[in-house]
Design an enzyme around this catalytic site. Structure first.
Site, PDB file in Angstrom:
ATOM      1  CG  ASP A  39      -1.985   0.986   0.821  1.00  0.00           C
ATOM      2  OD1 ASP A  39      -3.073   0.322   1.062  1.00  0.00           O
ATOM      3  OD2 ASP A  39      -2.486   2.139   1.182  1.00  0.00           O
ATOM      4  CG  ASP A  62       3.435   4.914  -5.738  1.00  0.00           C
ATOM      5  OD1 ASP A  62       2.996   4.694  -6.517  1.00  0.00           O
ATOM      6  OD2 ASP A  62       4.011   5.903  -5.641  1.00  0.00           O
ATOM      7  CB  VAL A  63       0.090   0.437  -7.812  1.00  0.00           C
ATOM      8  CG1 VAL A  63      -0.066  -0.404  -7.027  1.00  0.00           C
ATOM      9  CG2 VAL A  63      -0.841   1.293  -8.191  1.00  0.00           C
ATOM     10  CB  SER A 141     -15.311  -0.884 -11.508  1.00  0.00           C
ATOM     11  OG  SER A 141     -16.830   0.038 -10.872  1.00  0.00           O
ATOM     12  CE1 TYR A 154     -12.677   3.616 -10.005  1.00  0.00           C
ATOM     13  CE2 TYR A 154     -14.813   3.326 -11.109  1.00  0.00           C
ATOM     14  CZ  TYR A 154     -13.725   3.057  -9.782  1.00  0.00           C
ATOM     15  OH  TYR A 154     -13.991   1.892  -9.536  1.00  0.00           O
ATOM     16  CE  LYS A 158     -11.609   1.124 -11.386  1.00  0.00           C
ATOM     17  NZ  LYS A 158     -10.392   0.695 -11.162  1.00  0.00           N
ATOM     18  CB  ALA A 193     -17.704   8.427   0.452  1.00  0.00           C
ATOM     19  N   GLY A 194     -20.293   8.896  -0.095  1.00  0.00           N
ATOM     20  CA  GLY A 194     -21.433  10.169  -0.926  1.00  0.00           C
ATOM     21  C   GLY A 194     -21.969   9.836  -1.928  1.00  0.00           C
TER      22      GLY A 194
END
Length: 283
Positions: A39, A62-63, A141, A154, A158, A193-194
């Site tokens: 991570d 760090d990818v 996703s 995003y 994906k 989130a949200g």
């Protein structure tokens, strides 16, 4: 087909300090795998490894940096042995109108979500090929098949992941190295989130972790969560465009609307996408 036992397998998980990565590492370790979690939050990865039961080791990763990824894999192999399975999990998401997305957020999503996966595949597949066996599992996703308003970049990353893995899978056919792509709907993590879930229920990180365990035990290429998302998208795509658009509006959440005026994503996005807060874990 008998399920493949996980006991003794060496499995590396990216973005493993919290959220889906942490839960996946926990499930894998409970099944007897030897797990290395990497991570960007190296201290968080080590703390998570110490908290989980079973054989789990934490490393910095760090990818977006090839040297960091090479070091992570080398350290994991020195500690645990050759990597049998890589779980590409690290990911980031910015939500809002396409014209409002900061350039830094666009670049970060492309580099983590797409190039990070490509980097992971290119660095682990050669060793697997040399051994004649291995499995790379990527957490993508439902946005690999759909494009919710407010998640355009995003979704592009994906879609790109799905296309890349499809091509590599064709190259690897018959080699003993398997690829799988897991495509969940909205998962209850800080990344989401949200946001709204649309017609689907809110998933838990454990739902995704169980899918990872299941696909390692019985490999297949595509896994959607909930399962009906895969057949539904294929069925919708044969309909005339006006009907398809109406059904998509009914099923797929409008994330521009769901996050408008809210502050639920501010801390996450400033830490992971816009560079205005202390770096942390990605997913």
């Amino acid at each position: 087909m008998r399920p493949r036992p996980l006991a003794g397998l060496v499995i590396a998980v990216t973005g493993g300090a919290r959220g889906i990565g942490r839960e996946t590492a926990a499930h894998l370790a409970r099944a007897g795998a030897r797990v290395a979690i990497g991570d960007r939050d190296a201290e968080g990865a080590r703390a998570t490894a110490a908290e989980l039961s079973g054989e789990v080791t934490g490393f910095g990763l760090d990818v977006t940096d090839t040297a960091s990824f090479v070091t992570f894999l080398a350290d994991a192999e020195r500690r645990l042995g050759p990597i049998d399975v890589l779980v590409n999990n690290a990911g980031v998401m910015w939500v809002g109108g396409f014209a409002d997305e900061p350039e830094s957020a666009t670049a970060r999503q492309l580099e983590v979500n797409l190039h990070g996966v490509i980097r992971g595949v290119k660095l682990t597949a050669p060793g697997m090929l040399a051994r004649g066996r291995g499995h790379i599992v990527t957490i993508a996703s439902a946005a690999s098949k759909l494009s919710p308003p407010g998640e355009s970049t995003y979704a592009a990353t994906k879609h790109g992941v799905y296309g890349y893995l499809s091509g590599v899978r064709a190259e690897l056919r018959g080699s003993g190295v398997r690829l799988s792509v897991i495509m969940p709907g909205v998962v209850d993590t800080e990344l989401a989130a949200g946001t709204a879930t649309g017609a689907a229920r809110l998933l838990s990180p454990a739902d995704v972790a169980r899918a990872v365990v299941a696909v390692i035990e019985r490999p297949r290429f595509e896994v959607t969560i909930p399962r009906y998302i895969g057949p539904s998208t294929r069925w919708l795509n044969v309909l005339p465009q006006p009907i398809r658009d109406a059904l998509y509006r009914a099923m797929v959440p409008d994330q521009v609307r769901s996050t408008a005026g809210g502050s639920a994503r501010q801390a996450y996005e400033s830490r992971n996408l816009t560079g205005t807060d202390t770096p942390g874990a990605e997913r």
